[in-house]
Structure formats: structure tokens, C-alpha cells
Design a protein around this motif. Structure first.
Motif, PDB file in Angstrom:
ATOM      1  N   SER A 116       0.836  -1.198   0.000  1.00 53.02           N
ATOM      2  CA  SER A 116       0.000   0.000   0.000  1.00 53.02           C
ATOM      3  C   SER A 116       0.875   1.254   0.000  1.00 53.02           C
ATOM      4  CB  SER A 116      -0.908   0.010   1.228  1.00 53.02           C
ATOM      5  OG  SER A 116      -1.602   1.243   1.312  1.00 53.02           O
ATOM      6  N   PRO A 117       0.504   2.283  -0.764  1.00 50.71           N
ATOM      7  CA  PRO A 117       1.258   3.539  -0.722  1.00 50.71           C
ATOM      8  C   PRO A 117       1.035   4.322   0.574  1.00 50.71           C
ATOM      9  CG  PRO A 117      -0.664   3.771  -2.136  1.00 50.71           C
ATOM     10  CD  PRO A 117      -0.603   2.336  -1.738  1.00 50.71           C
ATOM     11  N   TRP A 118      -0.021   3.974   1.333  1.00 47.56           N
ATOM     12  CA  TRP A 118      -0.269   4.646   2.607  1.00 47.56           C
ATOM     13  C   TRP A 118       0.585   3.974   3.678  1.00 47.56           C
ATOM     14  CZ3 TRP A 118      -2.883   8.984   1.980  1.00 47.56           C
ATOM     15  CH2 TRP A 118      -3.719   9.106   0.875  1.00 47.56           C
ATOM     16  N   LYS A 119       1.690   4.594   4.020  1.00 46.59           N
ATOM     17  CA  LYS A 119       2.706   3.959   4.866  1.00 46.59           C
ATOM     18  C   LYS A 119       2.328   3.916   6.341  1.00 46.59           C
ATOM     19  CE  LYS A 119       5.372   3.268   1.352  1.00 46.59           C
ATOM     20  NZ  LYS A 119       5.573   1.885   0.839  1.00 46.59           N
ATOM     21  N   GLN A 242       0.956   9.324   6.022  1.00 49.48           N
ATOM     22  CA  GLN A 242       2.081   9.403   5.087  1.00 49.48           C
ATOM     23  C   GLN A 242       1.720   8.628   3.825  1.00 49.48           C
ATOM     24  OE1 GLN A 242       5.858   7.925   6.531  1.00 49.48           O
ATOM     25  NE2 GLN A 242       6.802   7.988   4.498  1.00 49.48           N
ATOM     26  N   TYR A 243       1.870   9.289   2.679  1.00 46.19           N
ATOM     27  CA  TYR A 243       1.598   8.675   1.388  1.00 46.19           C
ATOM     28  C   TYR A 243       2.908   8.552   0.627  1.00 46.19           C
ATOM     29  CZ  TYR A 243      -0.435   7.704  -3.183  1.00 46.19           C
ATOM     30  OH  TYR A 243      -0.754   7.129  -4.388  1.00 46.19           O
ATOM     31  N   GLY A 244       3.281   7.346   0.287  1.00 47.79           N
ATOM     32  CA  GLY A 244       4.567   7.127  -0.358  1.00 47.79           C
ATOM     33  C   GLY A 244       5.700   7.445   0.605  1.00 47.79           C
ATOM     34  N   GLU A 245       6.845   7.789   0.038  1.00 47.34           N
ATOM     35  CA  GLU A 245       8.008   8.069   0.874  1.00 47.34           C
ATOM     36  C   GLU A 245       8.183   9.547   1.175  1.00 47.34           C
ATOM     37  OE1 GLU A 245       9.722   5.704   2.237  1.00 47.34           O
ATOM     38  OE2 GLU A 245       8.571   4.165   1.178  1.00 47.34           O
ATOM     39  N   ASN A 246       7.452  10.422   0.443  1.00 46.63           N
ATOM     40  CA  ASN A 246       7.797  11.836   0.506  1.00 46.63           C
ATOM     41  C   ASN A 246       6.625  12.786   0.748  1.00 46.63           C
ATOM     42  OD1 ASN A 246      10.551  11.239  -0.229  1.00 46.63           O
ATOM     43  ND2 ASN A 246       9.830  10.948  -2.335  1.00 46.63           N
ATOM     44  N   THR A 247       5.438  12.251   1.045  1.00 47.57           N
ATOM     45  CA  THR A 247       4.266  13.115   1.154  1.00 47.57           C
ATOM     46  C   THR A 247       3.500  12.828   2.449  1.00 47.57           C
ATOM     47  OG1 THR A 247       4.057  13.101  -1.266  1.00 47.57           O
ATOM     48  CG2 THR A 247       2.172  13.902  -0.005  1.00 47.57           C
TER      49      THR A 247
END
Length: 507
Positions: A116-119, A242-247
Motif C-alpha cells: 500500500s502507498p499509505w505507509k 504518510q503517502y509514499g516516501e515523501n508526502t
């Protein structure tokens, strides 16, 4: 002159405003740099950083930057130092208060689904005092306008029978009934009339609407004392992700609470030829309590490994307020026939006004930060707030409409610039910051620009950290004793100094 002890007797003034002013609106619309010691030591420039509980109050996405659950509590002292200048009369005063500035915690929930992109998700609750109202100052000098002009300005155009007591009616009953039937200005005229300051043109005509002041001349020794306590605070309920590594994204739902209590005492003397009244003591108390709501939306974006950006929208704050007031006046009347005598007018009444609302302006904040690996960082915040959008409600109240129009013309959009830096040496962190807040007034002088700087030191014990901060701000403004009649300004130079200690720990 000896003040008579006030015996409280409650009344309800239906649909009557308590002469709210621009200064009242700004008092409830502005805040200070408070919160954790780390946040304060960098002048609150945290919009693109996160990772601090007080940073949640700037950008709600800050909670999602935490890697583990965390809590902190902050204790601080605030010193308020004031210098006044009134017709070349000067005075200095200061007071110190101790407060629990901040407390809160954040809980981090990592997503076990690695596809999942939602970390991760974060839930936080944060308490902050946004403004401390504890303040004392005194102004004295020889002015050219008497307090008689205040009562005259309130009385002119009012019928004599609308500011007078009926036969067999006590002063308390008359003051109470006049407030209910006609409002605040009539009560002021009533006090001026029964303290012998106001003289009707025709004392035998109930329809008389013209008055003169019994205080003559253009030289008046005046002494004014201001003392206030209270605070404006909020509790933020936060959701971040947190979405992905940078958002990172976040939402705050803010519950606001306010308590403000003020006592003012004005004393005037004169030796002017022809003045019937030679001395005036006029005391006023105000107690305001309220609650409100606002929300914030924010995001933090890692543009590179080192460079970060943040954006936050803060909604208006919608607050409901309630005012209570008491008044007391005493004069020294010089009578050639009966000699000099003191004339107290003590209504013994607590005015309880109908609740009203205030809408403070929204704010937008943009932020940039550059992180030097594990060694340090530098951060910059810019925010803009249009104070001319401040409104008293209900707008069906004519006095609120008048004040709203006045604020729209006199207030303006103001910018705030904040810069902060941190440098780490092993377990130690060294911090500093600077900020400029533009005046909310279009003329830039009624309230001047605010400037402030901050310093701080932190030590990381591993799972626990201890931080210490010092911050100081300075601002000049013109203060008035009264909103009408006697409006000569006091030049007030205020310096606020804070020392804050924060204990933080991983959960």
C-alpha cells in the motif's frame, strides 16, 4: 476617595452589545509563539518540518512525520514588561506568570501492508495556550481632554427620561432597568448624570436631548490603571497520514476556549476655574468567557532528501462569547453653597450581556526547510492573515455592524515571517530563531510591527529529551482609555519574555 465594596446583583441586558471595539477583536484574533521549548526556540518556524507536537498547530501534517509514538509536556514562565508615555508622563511595570504551556501526545500506526502507498497513520491530541492575557500597566500625565467628554459623547441625543431614575426607584434598579430597556450608552449617560458631570440643557423636560459637561478647562491630571488575567487556548484533535516516501497530509479539528478578566481604574483631578466637578474616580470590570471551533488542513512534501516544503490552510475561528461588567463612579463636587462633597454612584449591579459571536480571519502558511542530514536544519515560514475580515455577529446588531465597517476600513492583511535553525553536536542541540509580524492596522502605527527572537538548548537522552528555550518579542501600540470622548492615546511599549522547559519521551 474610598471605593465602596460592590454588592453584586445580576441583570440580563437583552440583545445589547457591550461597546465591543477593534482592540477587543484583535485581542481574540491574535496569538503568541507558545508550545514546546524546541518549537519556541526556533520562533515557530516548523511548517515544513513536523516531528514536534507544537508543530501540529502550524501544520497538521506534522504528526505523520513522527516515526514512533511520542508525548511531551511544557512548563513556562512569561514576563510582561510595559513602558507607557502619556502627555510626557512615563511609567514602567511588569508581571510574571507561570503556566502549563503545552501538553499532548501522538500515536503512530504503521501499515502492515507493504504494497500500500499509505505507509502510516497518526492520531494526536495537543493542548496549547495560544495567548496569555496576564498583564498590568499604569499611565499618568496631564491631559487636555476630560473624562467628562466620555459621558457627554454617550449622552448627547438621548432623552433625559431614558437616563433617569423614576420616583421611588433606587440607583441599582434604575441602572439595571435602563440597561435592559435602552443599552450600554444610556447606562454611561446615567452614571454621568447622577455623578453631576452631565448637565441637561433643560432639567425640567423629560424630552431633553442636549447636555453639557460640568468639568471645564483644558488641563487635567489623569491616572489610569490596567490589570488583566486569563488565557486563550485550544485543544487540537489531529489525524495525519504518510503517502509514499515523501508526502504527508493532516487535519486538525480545534476546540478553542477563552477566559479574559480586566479591571481598569481611571482617576482625574483638576483645579480649573468654573469646574463643578474637581475629581472623578471611574472603575470598570469586564469578564469574558467563550468557546469556539476551527479546522486546519496541511501537507508536507519532501522535494529532495534535503529540501522540504509545507502548506497549511487555517479556517476562521468561530467563537461564542459572553460578557459581564460592573461599574462604579465617584466625584468630588465643589459647591459654593454646601461646600465640597463626594458623590458616589454605585449601582451594585452585575451586567450580564446576551452572548455574541466573533469570526476571526483565516490564515494561509507556506514553508520551506533544508535539512543537513543529522547535523542540523534551517526553516522558513511565511503566513498571511487578513484582519479586515474580522467580524462581530449577529450583524443585525447596529453597533456590531458599525464596528465591522470600521474594522474593514482600518484593518488590513498582515504577513508574518519566521526563520529558525538547529545545529546538533552529539546529544546536544543548539537552536535559534527570529520573526516579524506586520501590524494588523492599515496605518501601521495604532499597533506597530512585532519583532522577536529566540534561543534554545536541547539534550537527547535516547528515549527522552529535555529542551529549554528563551524567546522575547517587542511591540509598540497606541492604547486608549475609552472608545469615545476621551480618546487621547497612551504610547505603550510592550516586551514579552518567555522561558520554557519541555520534557518529551517516546511511548
Amino acid at each position: 476617595m474610598k471605593k465602596i465594596t460592590i454588592l453584586i446583583m445580576g441583570i440580563l441586558s437583552i440583545s445589547v452589545s457591550n461597546a465591543q471595539s477593534i482592540s477587543d477583536a484583535l485581542r481574540y484574533s491574535s496569538g503568541e509563539i507558545t508550545g514546546t521549548a524546541r518549537f519556541q526556540s526556533m520562533s515557530g518556524a516548523f511548517g515544513a518540518l513536523g516531528g514536534d507536537l507544537s508543530a501540529i498547530s502550524i501544520n497538521p501534517a506534522s504528526s505523520a512525520v513522527f516515526t514512533t509514538s511520542y508525548a511531551s509536556f511544557s512548563l513556562g514562565t512569561e514576563n510582561n514588561s510595559n513602558s507607557t508615555n502619556y502627555f510626557n508622563g512615563t511609567d514602567n511595570s511588569s508581571n510574571t506568570s507561570l503556566n502549563l504551556n503545552q501538553g499532548g501526545g501522538v500515536f503512530i500506526f504503521k501499515n502492515s501492508n507493504t504494497d500500500s502507498p499509505w505507509k502510516k497513520f497518526s492520531l494526536a491530541m495537543e493542548y496549547d495556550i495560544t495567548k496569555n492575557y496576564d498583564n498590568d500597566w499604569r499611565a499618568n500625565g496631564t491631559g487636555n481632554t476630560s473624562i467628562g467628554q466620555y459621558f457627554l459623547a454617550n449622552a448627547q441625543g438621548l432623552r433625559l427620561d431614558e437616563i433617569s431614575q423614576f420616583q421611588d426607584e433606587t440607583i441599582s434598579e434604575a441602572y439595571s432597568e435602563i440597561g435592559i430597556a435602552y443599552g450600554y450608552s444610556n447606562q454611561q449617560a446615567f452614571l454621568g448624570y447622577y455623578s453631576s458631570i452631565l448637565i441637561p440643557d433643560n432639567d425640567d423636560n423629560d424630552g431633553n436631548t442636549l447636555y453639557t459637561s460640568s468639568i471645564l478647562g483644558n488641563s487635567f491630571k489623569q491616572d489610569y490603571t490596567y490589570s488583566a488575567t486569563g488565557y486563550n487556548g485550544k485543544i487540537s484533535f489531529n489525524l495525519g497520514t504518510q503517502y509514499g516516501e515523501n508526502t504527508y497530509f493532516g487535519l486538525n479539528l480545534n476546540s478553542h476556549f477563552l477566559n479574559y478578566e480586566r479591571y481598569t481604574s481611571f482617576y482625574e483631578t483638576n483645579n480649573n476655574t468654573g469646574s463643578l466637578v474637581k475629581e472623578v474616580l471611574f472603575d470598570n470590570t469586564l469578564s469574558t468567557n467563550g468557546s469556539g471551533f476551527s479546522f486546519q488542513l496541511g501537507g508536507i512534501f519532501k522535494l529532495t532528501n534535503e529540501l522540504r516544503a509545507g502548506i497549511t490552510y487555517e479556517s476562521p475561528t468561530w467563537m461564542t462569547l459572553e460578557d459581564e461588567t460592573t461599574q462604579y463612579i465617584e466625584t468630588l463636587v465643589s459647591d459654593d453653597t454646601n461646600g465640597d462633597f463626594y458623590q458616589p454612584v454605585n449601582p451594585n449591579v452585575l451586567n450580564i450581556f446576551e452572548s455574541y459571536r466573533i469570526q476571526t480571519p483565516s490564515k494561509i502558511t507556506g514553508s520551506l526547510a533544508y535539512v543537513f542530514g543529522t547535523q542540523g536544519l534551517i526553516s522558513l515560514d511565511y503566513s498571511r492573515k487578513d484582519y479586515s475580515k474580522t467580524k462581530f455577529k449577529p450583524t443585525s446588531d447596529p453597533s456590531f455592524n458599525a464596528q465591522n465597517a470600521l474594522m474593514e476600513n482600518m484593518l488590513t492583511a498582515a504577513s508574518t515571517f519566521k526563520i529558525g535553525a538547529e545545529y546538533k553536536v552529539k546529544q546536544f542541540s543548539f537552536r535559534g530563531g527570529y520573526r516579524i509580524e506586520e501590524s494588523p492596522y492599515a496605518n501601521g502605527t495604532t499597533v506597530g510591527d512585532l519583532t522577536g527572537y529566540s534561543l534554545g538548548l536541547g539534550y537527547n537522552f535516547g528515549n527522552t529529551n529535555l529542551d529549554l528555550a528563551f524567546n522575547q518579542s517587542r511591540q509598540d501600540r497606541d492604547e486608549q482609555f475609552f472608545n469615545t470622548g476621551l480618546t487621547n492615546p497612551v504610547i505603550l511599549d510592550t516586551k514579552i519574555s518567555n522561558v520554557t522547559l519541555t520534557l518529551g519521551f517516546r511511548l
